[in-house]
Write an enzyme that holds these catalytic residues in place. Sequence first.
Site, PDB file in Angstrom:
ATOM      1  NE  ARG A  17      67.579 -13.943  29.292  1.00 41.74           N
ATOM      2  CZ  ARG A  17      67.161 -15.108  29.014  1.00 41.74           C
ATOM      3  NH1 ARG A  17      66.344 -15.976  28.523  1.00 41.74           N
ATOM      4  NH2 ARG A  17      69.244 -15.086  28.680  1.00 41.74           N
ATOM      5  NE  ARG A  40      59.719  -7.559  34.123  1.00 40.68           N
ATOM      6  CZ  ARG A  40      60.187  -9.016  33.104  1.00 40.68           C
ATOM      7  NH1 ARG A  40      59.492  -9.430  31.881  1.00 40.68           N
ATOM      8  NH2 ARG A  40      61.155  -9.570  32.849  1.00 40.68           N
ATOM      9  CB  CYS A  90      61.372 -12.239  26.393  1.00 42.43           C
ATOM     10  SG  CYS A  90      62.779 -11.865  25.949  1.00 42.43           S
ATOM     11  CE  LYS A 110      64.860  -4.657  33.859  1.00 39.71           C
ATOM     12  NZ  LYS A 110      65.567  -6.036  33.162  1.00 39.71           N
ATOM     13  CG  ASN A 111      69.650  -5.201  33.176  1.00 41.77           C
ATOM     14  OD1 ASN A 111      68.608  -5.748  34.088  1.00 41.77           O
ATOM     15  ND2 ASN A 111      69.692  -4.826  32.300  1.00 41.77           N
ATOM     16  CG  ASP A 167      68.604  -2.550  27.521  1.00 37.89           C
ATOM     17  OD1 ASP A 167      69.404  -3.578  28.782  1.00 37.89           O
ATOM     18  OD2 ASP A 167      68.513  -3.649  27.287  1.00 37.89           O
ATOM     19  NE  ARG A 177      66.730 -11.798  25.384  1.00 41.62           N
ATOM     20  CZ  ARG A 177      66.434 -11.415  26.606  1.00 41.62           C
ATOM     21  NH1 ARG A 177      65.302 -10.857  27.381  1.00 41.62           N
ATOM     22  NH2 ARG A 177      67.017 -10.603  27.430  1.00 41.62           N
TER      23      ARG A 177
HETATM   24  C1  EPZ Z   1      71.230  -8.702  29.640  1.00 44.00           C
HETATM   25  O1  EPZ Z   1      70.548  -9.794  29.181  1.00 44.00           O
HETATM   26  C2  EPZ Z   1      70.865  -7.721  30.536  1.00 44.00           C
HETATM   27  N1  EPZ Z   1      69.340  -8.165  31.579  1.00 44.00           N
HETATM   28  C3  EPZ Z   1      69.110  -7.112  29.217  1.00 44.00           C
HETATM   29  O2  EPZ Z   1      68.838  -5.923  29.379  1.00 44.00           O
HETATM   30  C4  EPZ Z   1      70.159  -6.521  28.260  1.00 44.00           C
HETATM   31  O3  EPZ Z   1      69.921  -6.813  26.476  1.00 44.00           O
HETATM   32  C5  EPZ Z   1      71.147  -7.293  27.428  1.00 44.00           C
HETATM   33  O4  EPZ Z   1      72.157  -7.741  28.531  1.00 44.00           O
HETATM   34  C6  EPZ Z   1      72.853  -6.864  27.070  1.00 44.00           C
HETATM   35  O5  EPZ Z   1      73.079  -5.540  27.162  1.00 44.00           O
HETATM   36  C7  EPZ Z   1      69.842  -8.566  33.040  1.00 44.00           C
HETATM   37  O6  EPZ Z   1      71.307  -7.990  32.755  1.00 44.00           O
HETATM   38  C8  EPZ Z   1      68.806  -9.086  33.338  1.00 44.00           C
HETATM   39  P1  EPZ Z   1      72.781 -11.797  26.290  1.00 44.00           P
HETATM   40  P2  EPZ Z   1      71.079 -11.207  28.737  1.00 44.00           P
HETATM   41  O7  EPZ Z   1      73.529 -12.699  27.073  1.00 44.00           O
HETATM   42  O8  EPZ Z   1      72.297 -11.287  29.452  1.00 44.00           O
HETATM   43  C9  EPZ Z   1      73.402 -14.141  22.892  1.00 44.00           C
HETATM   44  C10 EPZ Z   1      66.039  -5.416  30.214  1.00 44.00           C
HETATM   45  O9  EPZ Z   1      65.514  -4.272  28.697  1.00 44.00           O
HETATM   46  N2  EPZ Z   1      73.642 -15.631  24.159  1.00 44.00           N
HETATM   47  O10 EPZ Z   1      74.199 -10.106  27.301  1.00 44.00           O
HETATM   48  O11 EPZ Z   1      69.739 -12.066  28.724  1.00 44.00           O
HETATM   49  C11 EPZ Z   1      71.390 -13.837  23.508  1.00 44.00           C
HETATM   50  O12 EPZ Z   1      71.106 -14.407  22.002  1.00 44.00           O
HETATM   51  C12 EPZ Z   1      66.722  -6.447  29.570  1.00 44.00           C
HETATM   52  O13 EPZ Z   1      66.906  -4.593  31.305  1.00 44.00           O
HETATM   53  C13 EPZ Z   1      73.343 -16.871  23.324  1.00 44.00           C
HETATM   54  O14 EPZ Z   1      73.165 -16.812  21.905  1.00 44.00           O
HETATM   55  O15 EPZ Z   1      71.603 -10.597  27.296  1.00 44.00           O
HETATM   56  C14 EPZ Z   1      72.334 -12.682  22.663  1.00 44.00           C
HETATM   57  O16 EPZ Z   1      71.930 -12.267  20.991  1.00 44.00           O
HETATM   58  C15 EPZ Z   1      66.939  -6.830  28.050  1.00 44.00           C
HETATM   59  N3  EPZ Z   1      73.660 -18.039  24.407  1.00 44.00           N
HETATM   60  C16 EPZ Z   1      73.251 -12.000  23.302  1.00 44.00           C
HETATM   61  O17 EPZ Z   1      73.650 -13.579  23.097  1.00 44.00           O
HETATM   62  C17 EPZ Z   1      73.432 -17.279  25.638  1.00 44.00           C
HETATM   63  O18 EPZ Z   1      73.207 -18.608  27.049  1.00 44.00           O
HETATM   64  C18 EPZ Z   1      73.150 -10.621  24.176  1.00 44.00           C
HETATM   65  O19 EPZ Z   1      72.174 -11.843  25.089  1.00 44.00           O
HETATM   66  C19 EPZ Z   1      73.441 -15.913  26.469  1.00 44.00           C
HETATM   67  C20 EPZ Z   1      73.193 -15.849  25.407  1.00 44.00           C
END
Ligand code: EPZ
Length: 416
Positions: free
Chosen positions: A93, A397, A117, A22-23, A305, A122
Site C-alpha cells: 500500500r 517485507r 489489508c 523501511k518506513n 508497529d 487503510r
Molecule cells: C504508516 O502507515 C506506516 N507505514 C505503518 O507501518 C504504521 O503502522 C502507520 O503509519 C501508523 O504509524 C508506512 O509508513 C509505509 P496512517 P499509514 O495513514 O500511513 C487513518 C508497518 O508495519 N487514515 O498513519 O498507512 C487510517 O485508517 C506499517 O511498518 C484515514 O482515515 O498509516 C488509520 O486509522 C503498518 N485516511 C490512521 O489514519 C487516510 O487517508 C493512521 O493511518 C489515511 C489514514
Amino acid sequence: MNKITIHGGNRLQGTIKASGAKNAVLPILAATLIGQGESHISHVPHLHDVTTMNQLLAQMGAQLTVDHHSDIFINPDGITDPVAPYETVKTMRASILALGPLVARFGQAKVSLPGGCQIGSRPVDLHIKGLKAMGAEIDVIDGYIHAKAKRLQGNRIVMDKVTVTGTENLLIAACLAKGETLIENAAIEPEVVDLAKYLSAMGAEIKGAGTSKIYVQGKDNLTGTHHAVMPDRIEIGTFLVAAAMTQGDITITNTCNDDLDAVLDKLTEAGAEISLGDNQISLTMYQRPNPVDIYTAPHPAFPTDMQAQFCALNAIANGTSCITENLFENRFMHVEELKRMGANINVEGNRAIIKGVDHLSGAPVTATDLRASASLVIAGLAAQGDTEVHDIHYIDRGYEAIEEKLNQLGAQIIRS
Ligand code: EPZ
C-alpha cells in the site's frame, strides 16, 4: 522456503547492527521522483517492500540501479508512464506514496486504490483530499485514482486525522507546488523528519517537519542528491523485546535513541535494564517480565508497529496486562497464533487482556501480517520446544535478514 523453525530457550547475547528504516526509505524513494537528475539513497535495508518500490519506479520509466551494498541510484527524468498498477499496489500500500510526486512533477498520475489489508481498511481519502486542496483534479474510476494538475498550488491543509503516509504524500507534492503550503495536524513520526531532510537536501524549503505544522515554500524544480536512510526504530524495538523475552543481554549499534522513548520506557517498566550510548542501545533482562499496559497512538506515543511484539512479551509476564490498539481495526491477528503456543489472551474490541503464563510452548503457527510475524518469531525464541512459523514471507517485507541477525545473537532458527 516459506517457513522458519525456531528452537526456543536460548538467551540472546551479543551485538547486532540496525538496518535502515523501511518506513523512511519507502517515502524517500517516492520522493526521488520530484528531483531532476540522479539521487543516491544509501543505508537501504534489503527488504521485499523496497524491491517492490524499485520495480514500481522502474516500470514507470525511471533509470534505477542497485549496487552490492543495496544502495539505490535512481534518475526519474525519463519517466513516461506515471502509473502504479493494482498488481503492485495491492501487494504494498505504500505505493500510494507515488501519487503526490507524480502529479507534482509530471502533472498526472494513475494510481490504484490500495484497498484494505490484513490489519484494516487503510483508506487514502486524506491523501486525495489534500491533493484536491492543492488544485489537483482527481477522479476515482474502476478502482484507480486518476489525478492531474498543470501545476499544484500551495494551500493551507488541515488533516482530519494524523496520517503518516498522508502527511508524506502531501509534503512531497507541496515541494513543487506554486507558493506556500501549510500542513496542519501533520504526522510527527521520525520517518517524516527523515523524508524532509532528503527533500531539503534536494533544495526544498521546509520548516516544521517533526511538528504538527509543516510549512513548505514550493520551488520550480529540485535536484536529485544523496541521502542515507535513518535507522529502523521498529526493527530495533523488536530485537530489544526479543532480548527481554529470553532474559538476554544484547547491544544494538547504529541506532536512533531519541525515536524510541515510549518503547524504552515500557521495556524499563517490564524490568529490563537499558543503557544508551552514542548511536547504540544495550538491554539486559535478569527476570521474568513485569506486565505492562500499552495504549497505541501516533508518535511520540507508543507505536502501533510495536503492539504485536509487546503482546508476546506480556504473554509470559508475571501478571495481567491490557493492550489497547487505537489506530487499526484488526491488528490482533497474532493473538490466536500466540494462544496456540499457550498464551492466555482475550480480545474484547480494540483491547487485548493478557494473563501472563510461566512459559509458552513451541507449536506450528501462521503469520498473517508483518508485525504479527515478528511477534510469533520472538515468542518462538522464548518458548519451550520448537516453533514453526508458516507464511514467513510477511516478515521479509520489513526485517532484513532476521534469522541471520537472531542466530548471530545465539538463536537457533532455520528457514526451509
Ligand atoms: C504508516 O502507515 C506506516 N507505514 C505503518 O507501518 C504504521 O503502522 C502507520 O503509519 C501508523 O504509524 C508506512 O509508513 C509505509 P496512517 P499509514 O495513514 O500511513 C487513518 C508497518 O508495519 N487514515 O498513519 O498507512 C487510517 O485508517 C506499517 O511498518 C484515514 O482515515 O498509516 C488509520 O486509522 C503498518 N485516511 C490512521 O489514519 C487516510 O487517508 C493512521 O493511518 C489515511 C489514514
